[in-house]
Write an enzyme that holds these catalytic residues in place. Structure first.
Site, PDB file in Angstrom:
ATOM      1  N   LYS A  87       0.863  -1.173   0.000  1.00  0.00           N
ATOM      2  CA  LYS A  87       0.000   0.000   0.000  1.00  0.00           C
ATOM      3  C   LYS A  87       0.907   1.232   0.000  1.00  0.00           C
ATOM      4  O   LYS A  87       1.578   1.534   0.968  1.00  0.00           O
ATOM      5  CB  LYS A  87      -0.904  -0.008   1.238  1.00  0.00           C
ATOM      6  CG  LYS A  87      -1.532   1.323   1.636  1.00  0.00           C
ATOM      7  CD  LYS A  87      -2.411   1.937   0.572  1.00  0.00           C
ATOM      8  CE  LYS A  87      -3.044   3.220   1.120  1.00  0.00           C
ATOM      9  NZ  LYS A  87      -2.061   4.330   1.300  1.00  0.00           N
ATOM     10  N   GLY A  92       4.771   4.248  10.264  1.00  0.00           N
ATOM     11  CA  GLY A  92       3.956   5.449  10.300  1.00  0.00           C
ATOM     12  C   GLY A  92       3.700   5.898  11.723  1.00  0.00           C
ATOM     13  O   GLY A  92       4.489   5.632  12.638  1.00  0.00           O
ATOM     14  N   SER A  93       2.585   6.571  11.924  1.00  0.00           N
ATOM     15  CA  SER A  93       2.296   7.180  13.218  1.00  0.00           C
ATOM     16  C   SER A  93       1.862   6.138  14.242  1.00  0.00           C
ATOM     17  O   SER A  93       1.332   5.070  13.906  1.00  0.00           O
ATOM     18  CB  SER A  93       1.195   8.224  13.068  1.00  0.00           C
ATOM     19  OG  SER A  93      -0.057   7.616  12.831  1.00  0.00           O
ATOM     20  N   VAL A 141      -2.047   5.439  14.107  1.00  0.00           N
ATOM     21  CA  VAL A 141      -2.459   4.484  13.076  1.00  0.00           C
ATOM     22  C   VAL A 141      -1.933   3.091  13.421  1.00  0.00           C
ATOM     23  O   VAL A 141      -2.612   2.087  13.187  1.00  0.00           O
ATOM     24  CB  VAL A 141      -1.976   4.937  11.689  1.00  0.00           C
ATOM     25  CG1 VAL A 141      -2.304   3.885  10.633  1.00  0.00           C
ATOM     26  CG2 VAL A 141      -2.626   6.265  11.315  1.00  0.00           C
ATOM     27  N   GLY A 142      -0.750   3.016  13.983  1.00  0.00           N
ATOM     28  CA  GLY A 142      -0.201   1.723  14.385  1.00  0.00           C
ATOM     29  C   GLY A 142      -1.094   1.004  15.378  1.00  0.00           C
ATOM     30  O   GLY A 142      -1.271  -0.223  15.311  1.00  0.00           O
ATOM     31  N   GLU A 159       6.703  -0.047  13.072  1.00  0.00           N
ATOM     32  CA  GLU A 159       7.792   0.917  13.301  1.00  0.00           C
ATOM     33  C   GLU A 159       7.139   2.285  13.318  1.00  0.00           C
ATOM     34  O   GLU A 159       6.713   2.802  12.295  1.00  0.00           O
ATOM     35  CB  GLU A 159       8.846   0.797  12.188  1.00  0.00           C
ATOM     36  CG  GLU A 159      10.178   1.436  12.556  1.00  0.00           C
ATOM     37  CD  GLU A 159      10.260   2.898  12.155  1.00  0.00           C
ATOM     38  OE1 GLU A 159      10.146   3.758  13.067  1.00  0.00           O
ATOM     39  OE2 GLU A 159      10.419   3.176  10.970  1.00  0.00           O
ATOM     40  N   CYS A 178      11.116   9.727  11.670  1.00  0.00           N
ATOM     41  CA  CYS A 178      10.735   9.196  12.971  1.00  0.00           C
ATOM     42  C   CYS A 178      11.885   9.328  13.961  1.00  0.00           C
ATOM     43  O   CYS A 178      11.666   9.368  15.169  1.00  0.00           O
ATOM     44  CB  CYS A 178      10.285   7.746  12.848  1.00  0.00           C
ATOM     45  SG  CYS A 178      11.491   6.669  12.051  1.00  0.00           S
TER      46      CYS A 178
END
Length: 490
Positions: A179, A232-233, A236-237, A254, A288
């Protein structure tokens, strides 16, 4: 590669073919530098995701039947194609992110190094043999593929993020559905084109464009996806972990960071200032591992703060090679940063420099945040505890090493950390006690190489590590094989 070299609509790749979204819907991708439209992007939905997963499942068995060395040979060919077309990849990355071509080229070089390392793992696909407590019994372990890997990446370093996930997933014998980040769709599209031209069988890698809710969530929820890897954030994780957890899928996360960089009273302040600026502002702070909490001993605080303010004000902001940093990825992110700074000011924080959007003639229309230094912030406040993903960093005054150590660890995150000191004992103790997945001495808060694991503690991840050989643990399972012999038949 110029913007007009891209297709008007960035498509999906499913079963080795470019294809539009089933709905034929698209959305606009805007230039972070100018705010103008670069292209349309396929707005995929659950049916597109199902088609990609089906293609991956059909291709995976044959791909897994190839030896790891054979898979590695094809991946090496893809890495060679990336090297041949490094300038084209870098041009797309620069165009989509607004970073300079030089920075994009450096990122692409790192992605190629990751590709070459992962391809080489085909010849190092180690299990192990061991002893048994039972006579005439032999024991060993081997790695086996999981099946279909669902890969969801961020837009900040798009080609590096592709390489970090695709190559380890494929070398282990999985097929993949990637994605793409909606803000960097063309990078994933062009990579897939190179991969297929280099000989990757159809269906082994499928790329889905679209929004997270519409295309990412169906990928995570589908029971035919055996492992989900997300960068990602943290917010969202958590959602991904919850959705995948309902079906007990394997998940690698991560996530974000609020990374501490400690400057001691014996530090080389010139060197420390250079590394603070690189940690906080390179790639417009969209890492990050960005150095977002600068913890400074009281004895050198005023001197070092003034040095940082002087150097920060001298930074050049723009998309060119002679600029120090570029725009942030989209206007929503920019507005979130501006709101965070305003909220911090209302709670007593002092903006030393920056804190605003750049809107002069050179930056008009683009998503440019001025490099920002803030002091007098609450260590428990939002700006200290939530990742902003932009060129903003906060300064904290501490009395000594003990207080610096305590503040460094007083964070919901635990990704990377750094200390600047000439004292060997401080450096070793900091590296031992700081609660992060990466610890650095006398450099920046970032620093990962293809053969080294990267990941964090607390809200920075769920304990998995990519890349390095540790990535093989994400994308494969260990099978324990027991062989018994009958000594009477020898």
């Amino acid at each position: 590669m110029k913007p007009n070299s891209l297709p008007d609509v960035i498509p999906n790749w499913i079963n080795g073919q470019e294809c539009a979204a089933v709905s034929r819907e698209t959305f606009d991708k805007l230039s972070p530098d100018t705010g103008r439209k670069l292209c349309h992007v396929a707005r995929s939905g659950s049916q597109d995701v199902q088609n990609a997963i089906q293609a991956a499942r059909l291709a995976q068995a044959d791909w897994a039947e190839r030896t790891p060395v054979q898979r590695g040979d094809i991946l090496h060919d893809i890495a060679q194609a990336m090297r041949k077309h490094q300038k084209e990849i870098a041009a797309i990355v620069a165009m989509e992110t607004g970073m300079s071509f030089a920075s994009a080229s450096g990122e692409t070089g790192g992605a190629i190094a990751q590709a070459e390392f992962a391809a080489g793992e085909g010849r190092r696909f180690y299990g192990r043999t061991t002893t048994s407590a039972v006579p005439n019994k032999y024991a060993m372990t081997v790695r086996q593929p999981l099946g279909v890997a669902g890969l969801i990446i961020a837009a900040n370093t798009p080609i590096a993020n592709v390489a970090w996930k695709v190559f380890p997933a494929l070398i282990c014998g999985n097929a993949a559905v990637l994605k793409a980040a909606e803000d960097t769709p063309a990078t994933a599209w062009y990579f897939s084109r190179l991969a297929h031209e280099a000989g990757l069988p159809p269906g082994v890698l499928n790329v889905i464009q679209g929004y997270g809710r519409e295309a990412g969530e169906p990928l995570v929820a589908d029971p035919k996806v055996d492992v989900v890897s997300f960068t990602g954030s943290t917010a969202v994780g958590r959602q991904i972990a919850s959705i995948a957890g309902e079906r007990l899928a394997k998940v690698s996360l991560e996530l974000g960071g609020k990374n501490p960089l400690v400057v001691c009273d014996d530090a080389d302040l010139e060197s420390a200032a250079k590394w603070v600026l690189l940690s906080a502002f390179s790639n417009a702070g969209q890492r990050c591992a960005s150095g977002s909490r600068i913890i400074i001993f009281d004895a050198v605080y005023d001197e070092f703060r003034d040095l940082l303010v002087e150097r920060t004000r001298a930074l050049s902001v723009g998309p060119n090679d002679d600029n120090d940093l570029g725009p942030v990825i989209n206007e929503k992110q920019l507005n979130n940063m501006l709101t965070a700074v305003q909220d911090a000011q209302q709670n007593g924080a002092v903006v030393l420099t920056g804190g605003h959007r750049l809107a002069d003639d050179d930056h008009k229309g683009g998503f440019y945040m001025a490099p920002t230094l803030i002091e007098n912030v609450d260590p428990k406040g939002n700006i200290s505890t939530f990742e902003l993903f932009g060129p903003i960093t906060c300064l904290y005054r501490v009395a000594d090493f003990h207080e610096a150590m305590q503040l460094a660890n007083d964070s919901p995150y635990g990704l990377t950390a750094c200390i600047h000191t000439r004292n060997f004992h401080r450096a070793m103790e900091y590296c031992r006690k700081v609660q992060t997945g990466v610890a650095v001495v006398n450099a920046g808060t970032f620093g990962s190489e293809p053969h080294m694991p990267f990941g964090g503690l607390k809200q920075s991840g769920n304990g998995t590590r990519e890349p390095g050989t540790e990535a093989l643990d994400v994308y494969s399972d260990l099978k324990n094989i027991i062989i018994n012999i009958d000594p009477e038949k020898l």
